[in-house]
Design a protein around this motif. Sequence first.
Motif, PDB file in Angstrom:
ATOM      1  N   ARG A 157       0.862  -1.178   0.000  1.00 55.35           N
ATOM      2  CA  ARG A 157       0.000   0.000   0.000  1.00 55.35           C
ATOM      3  C   ARG A 157       0.897   1.227   0.000  1.00 55.35           C
ATOM      4  N   ILE A 158       1.421   1.547  -1.186  1.00 51.79           N
ATOM      5  CA  ILE A 158       2.409   2.625  -1.283  1.00 51.79           C
ATOM      6  C   ILE A 158       1.779   3.965  -0.971  1.00 51.79           C
ATOM      7  N   GLY A 159       0.609   4.245  -1.582  1.00 52.52           N
ATOM      8  CA  GLY A 159      -0.026   5.534  -1.357  1.00 52.52           C
ATOM      9  C   GLY A 159      -0.377   5.765   0.093  1.00 52.52           C
ATOM     10  N   GLU A 160      -0.938   4.750   0.746  1.00 54.12           N
ATOM     11  CA  GLU A 160      -1.309   4.890   2.154  1.00 54.12           C
ATOM     12  C   GLU A 160      -0.075   5.055   3.036  1.00 54.12           C
ATOM     13  N   SER A 161       1.006   4.327   2.735  1.00 57.22           N
ATOM     14  CA  SER A 161       2.228   4.430   3.537  1.00 57.22           C
ATOM     15  C   SER A 161       2.892   5.797   3.372  1.00 57.22           C
ATOM     16  N   LEU A 162       2.946   6.311   2.140  1.00 62.00           N
ATOM     17  CA  LEU A 162       3.538   7.638   1.934  1.00 62.00           C
ATOM     18  C   LEU A 162       2.697   8.724   2.581  1.00 62.00           C
ATOM     19  N   ALA A 163       1.372   8.583   2.522  1.00 66.72           N
ATOM     20  CA  ALA A 163       0.511   9.570   3.172  1.00 66.72           C
ATOM     21  C   ALA A 163       0.716   9.554   4.678  1.00 66.72           C
ATOM     22  N   LEU A 164       0.888   8.352   5.264  1.00 64.92           N
ATOM     23  CA  LEU A 164       1.141   8.256   6.702  1.00 64.92           C
ATOM     24  C   LEU A 164       2.492   8.866   7.066  1.00 64.92           C
ATOM     25  N   PHE A 165       3.501   8.649   6.217  1.00 65.54           N
ATOM     26  CA  PHE A 165       4.806   9.267   6.472  1.00 65.54           C
ATOM     27  C   PHE A 165       4.713  10.791   6.408  1.00 65.54           C
ATOM     28  N   ASN A 166       4.005  11.318   5.413  1.00 66.76           N
ATOM     29  CA  ASN A 166       3.862  12.768   5.299  1.00 66.76           C
ATOM     30  C   ASN A 166       3.154  13.352   6.508  1.00 66.76           C
ATOM     31  N   ARG A 167       2.210  12.613   7.053  1.00 64.04           N
ATOM     32  CA  ARG A 167       1.422  13.145   8.165  1.00 64.04           C
ATOM     33  C   ARG A 167       2.155  13.059   9.504  1.00 64.04           C
TER      34      ARG A 167
END
Length: 401
Positions: free
Chosen positions: A291-301
Amino acid sequence: MAPAGVPAPSGHLADNLLAFTRLLRRTGLPLGPGEAIAGLEALTEIDIADRRQVHAALRAVMVHRREHFEIFDQAFQLFWRDPEAAAHAAAMALMEANKTPQEKAPPASRRLAEAMQADKPKPPKPVEEPPQHEMTFSVSERERLQSMDFEAMSAAQIAEAKREIRRLTLPLDEQRTRRFRPDPLGPMADLRATVRQSLRSGGEILELSRRRRVTRPPPLVVLCDISGSMARYAQILLHFLHAVANDRDRVHTFLFGTRLTNITRQLRHRDPEVAFETIAHIVPDWSGGTRIGESLALFNRLWSRRVLGQGAVVLLITDGLDREGAAGLAEATERLRGSCRRLIWLNPLLRFEGFQPKSQGIRAMLPHVDEFRPVHSLNSLRELVATLSDRRAAHRGRMAA
């Protein structure tokens, strides 16, 4: 020979202590003659008949890191209790080969067994005539290993590749900061320091103080995909990340599959076996989905404001194959690119000559990265190191999609 000021010990205590020091060195502990002399001095200050005092005294002067306590304790129990410990250690090593991965002993026990087994004298090899080899069309195995795909390597070749990777360093180009440091040959005059120095001579300015702007490498942030399609590459690349994390400061490493895991603290352990064993306990989604999109969004947040300051460089290691398609992937990648100075995407799929960005995830991420590079062999890692240490490459514009 006993050190100066220490009475010569009776019996074979000095010889045994020297043999014990050599055993610890073979297990990987950083010991030298100084530790052996300090151990001999410590034994003259305690009751040598008390086993607990001997253990505490030797560990206090011979062990300098907490992670080495377990190896020392096991070596002490084996060496000073059983004169046939080497034979027992050899039997342990043979039994170890027949165990399943779940039953195998921890790394410290395996290293101690191998070190004790090294005490056995090896039989002399029979003298044989050197074989004749035809070298006309042969290729150097070392050169072949440099360009071989990690996924096509055998177990022995992977072990050799890991040893090569541990020698790599990552000298990122240094960036100017807002801080200054005194420098007699600096390009700028420091008026405040000049006035302060003039007070020592009654207010008369005898010489100008100068300063120079401080430069330091930027932080390095690594986001590595550990899904099923990336598992083989991630296992080898972790050795590269471990070498980098122990070679420089301000390195932050995250693993992601179906969730995001921060392994920065675990990767700083100097012993790679202990570091990877600790990582295995805290990463539950190894070789799972992606889940690349979800993982990157979590990192950004949660993490971007903490680790992406001061012109950080981000290495995104993934093949771009997301189980959720491209949902939110472009937005997350764009925000990640806007928070760092340089975003480099490392994709093992680029090893194929006819690679085309047909996946939805790859097409969504590609317009928002600065560089798109392969990461499938030792040569690709060396090219990455050369690129990151090139000051001109750091100032190039964003690549065209």
